[in-house]
Design a protein around this motif. Sequence first.
Motif, mmCIF file in Angstrom:
data_model
loop_
_atom_site.group_PDB
_atom_site.id
_atom_site.type_symbol
_atom_site.label_atom_id
_atom_site.label_comp_id
_atom_site.label_asym_id
_atom_site.label_seq_id
_atom_site.Cartn_x
_atom_site.Cartn_y
_atom_site.Cartn_z
ATOM 1 N N GLY A 94 0.833 -1.202 0.000
ATOM 2 C CA GLY A 94 0.000 0.000 0.000
ATOM 3 C C GLY A 94 0.864 1.248 0.000
ATOM 4 N N ALA A 95 0.262 2.346 -0.449
ATOM 5 C CA ALA A 95 0.964 3.631 -0.396
ATOM 6 C C ALA A 95 1.324 3.960 1.044
ATOM 7 N N THR A 96 0.497 3.503 1.983
ATOM 8 C CA THR A 96 0.729 3.795 3.400
ATOM 9 C C THR A 96 2.107 3.290 3.853
ATOM 10 N N TYR A 120 -4.080 13.194 5.671
ATOM 11 C CA TYR A 120 -4.313 11.752 5.820
ATOM 12 C C TYR A 120 -3.531 11.355 7.078
ATOM 13 N N TYR A 123 0.322 10.222 7.789
ATOM 14 C CA TYR A 123 1.538 11.067 7.642
ATOM 15 C C TYR A 123 2.039 11.483 9.016
ATOM 16 N N ASN A 165 -0.746 16.046 -1.041
ATOM 17 C CA ASN A 165 -1.706 15.002 -1.392
ATOM 18 C C ASN A 165 -2.803 15.636 -2.227
ATOM 19 N N ASN A 169 -7.547 14.183 0.359
ATOM 20 C CA ASN A 169 -8.377 13.620 1.423
ATOM 21 C C ASN A 169 -8.119 14.472 2.661
ATOM 22 N N ASP A 197 1.407 12.292 -2.685
ATOM 23 C CA ASP A 197 0.475 11.177 -2.534
ATOM 24 C C ASP A 197 -0.664 11.369 -3.533
ATOM 25 N N VAL A 199 -2.825 8.806 -4.681
ATOM 26 C CA VAL A 199 -3.582 7.547 -4.761
ATOM 27 C C VAL A 199 -4.967 7.735 -5.388
ATOM 28 N N TYR A 200 -5.478 8.977 -5.378
ATOM 29 C CA TYR A 200 -6.796 9.227 -5.994
ATOM 30 C C TYR A 200 -6.660 9.834 -7.396
ATOM 31 N N SER A 227 -1.496 3.493 -6.003
ATOM 32 C CA SER A 227 -2.046 2.345 -5.279
ATOM 33 C C SER A 227 -3.120 1.629 -6.088
ATOM 34 N N SER A 229 -5.536 0.433 -4.350
ATOM 35 C CA SER A 229 -6.666 0.531 -3.429
ATOM 36 C C SER A 229 -7.863 1.276 -3.997
ATOM 37 N N LYS A 230 -7.619 2.482 -4.519
ATOM 38 C CA LYS A 230 -8.721 3.367 -4.898
ATOM 39 C C LYS A 230 -9.126 3.140 -6.354
ATOM 40 N N ARG A 238 -3.605 -4.356 -0.332
ATOM 41 C CA ARG A 238 -2.403 -3.699 0.151
ATOM 42 C C ARG A 238 -1.277 -3.736 -0.882
HETATM 43 C C1 LIG Z 1 -4.532 10.294 0.948
HETATM 44 C C2 LIG Z 1 -4.420 8.826 1.113
HETATM 45 N N1 LIG Z 1 -3.245 8.229 0.883
HETATM 46 C C3 LIG Z 1 -3.096 6.892 1.009
HETATM 47 C C4 LIG Z 1 -4.157 6.101 1.387
HETATM 48 C C5 LIG Z 1 -3.966 4.628 1.556
HETATM 49 O O1 LIG Z 1 -3.490 4.021 0.413
HETATM 50 P P1 LIG Z 1 -3.123 2.480 0.482
HETATM 51 O O2 LIG Z 1 -4.385 1.701 0.650
HETATM 52 O O3 LIG Z 1 -2.441 2.226 -0.821
HETATM 53 O O4 LIG Z 1 -2.207 2.308 1.639
HETATM 54 C C6 LIG Z 1 -5.402 6.679 1.645
HETATM 55 C C7 LIG Z 1 -6.524 5.834 2.095
HETATM 56 O O5 LIG Z 1 -7.461 6.268 2.696
HETATM 57 C C8 LIG Z 1 -5.536 8.075 1.504
HETATM 58 O O6 LIG Z 1 -6.702 8.670 1.742
#
Ligand SMILES: Cc1ncc(COP(=O)(O)O)c(C=O)c1O
Length: 388
Positions: A94-96, A120, A123, A165, A169, A197, A199-200, A227, A229-230, A238
Motif C-alpha cells: 500500500g501507499a501507506t 491523511y 503522515y 496530497n 483527502n 500522494d 492515490v486518488y 495504489s 486501493s482506490k 495492500r
Molecule cells: C490520501 C491517502 N493516501 C493513502 C491512502 C492509503 O493508500 P493504500 O491503501 O495504498 O495504503 C489513503 C486511504 O485512505 C488516503 O486517503
Amino acid sequence: MRPATRTAMFGTTIFTEMTRLANEHGAVNLAQGFPDFDGPEFVKEAAKRAIDAGHNQYAPMAGLPALAERIARDVAARTGVVREPSTEVLIGCGATELLFDAVLALTEPGDEVVMLEPFYDSYLAAVRLAGATPRVVRLSPPAFELTRDALAAAVSDRTRLIVVNQPHNPSGRVFTRAELSLVAEVARARDLPCLSDEVYDRLVYARPHLSPSSLEGMAERTMVFGSLSKTYSLTGWRVGWVTGPRELVAATRAAHQFVTFTTPAPLQHGAMAALDAPPEYYGRLVDDYRARRDLLVAALAEAELEPFACDGAYFVCAGFSRFAFDDDVAFARFLTAEIGVAAIPPSAFHLTPGGGRSYVRFTFAKQQATLARAAERLRALAGSARRR
Ligand SMILES: Cc1ncc(COP(=O)(O)O)c(C=O)c1O
C-alpha cells in the motif's frame, strides 16, 4: 510490560470509536473510506491464476519487474516523467507503507516535515515515529485553497521534506497549477524532496489530474505514490507503489526491505492485470463515482447541511451551521447514533487546535443503494430538534 511512548502516544483513534458507534446503532457507514463493492473480476482472476501457477514465494524485494515496468509506463503516459523500472520504482504494501518508509528514509530526528492540513492521518504517525516534527500548511473550509502565506508559515530552515496530497483527502480538492507551483517554488528554492500522494489520481471530476512531479524542476525531487486501493477498489490487497528519482527510491527501498521486505507475489500478478485495463475501465470508474458524488451531495443539501465542492477523491465534506452542536465530534456522534449515518469528524486530521470543528466528512465510495439508504435517513435531520 509498558508500551513504548512512541506507540502509546497514538492511543485509540476517533475512527475506532466511530466504527464502534456505527455498529452499535446499525448506522449506514459513510465514515471509513473504502468501497462496499468488489474490485474488477479480471484483476481477481489474474491473482487466483497466479496462486494456482505457484507464484507463492517471496517476490523480489522491490517488486515484480514486469509490474514495475507497467507502473513506469503508466506514470510516463500520464505525467510525462520517465522512470527506470529497475531503480526508480518500488512496490510495497500500500501507499501507506511506502510513505512511512520514505519518511523514515529521508528525515533525521528533529527535522521538520511540512504537510497540508487537514491530512491523511498516517503522515502524522510516520513523521512522529521517525522522530521528526510535523508543520502544517492550513487549508480552510469551504475552499481549502493552498495559499502562499499558509505555505510560508509552515516552512523554516529546519524543513527537510514536503508532503502533498491531491486529489486531497478529506476535502476532495484538486489543486490548480498555480497552487502546486507554490509548492514547487519552495521545494526548488530550498532544495527539498517532495512526497506526492496521488492515490486518488484517477478519481477527478472537473479537470485532469496534474502531478507536481511534472512541474519544472520537480521530477528530480518528487516521489509519486500510487495504489491499487482506490483505482481498482481493492483496499484489502495492500498493493501500492512509488516512483521517483533513483537516490530517493534507493533510500526508501532500504527502509522497505526491513519493514515488510516484499509484497504478496500473487497480488502483484493481479496488479499487472489491473494496469493492463483498457481506457474504458477508467472512464466507467469516473462516471460511476461522479454519479455517487452527485447523489450524496444532493442528499446532504436536502438535509440542510452545507456540502463543499468536491472535484476529486471520494469524499464530500459538509458544514452543519444550521444545527446546534459545539463541534464536529459532537455532530458526528449525533448523526451516527440518532440519524443512523456515520461520518468522520475531521478534527482528527488537524494539529491546529480547533481545526476541522465546523464540518464532517462523508465518503461516497459506496453502492448507490447504500447512498440512497443514507439519503433516506438524512431526511430526518432537517426536522430534528437540534436544528437552530
Ligand atoms: C490520501 C491517502 N493516501 C493513502 C491512502 C492509503 O493508500 P493504500 O491503501 O495504498 O495504503 C489513503 C486511504 O485512505 C488516503 O486517503
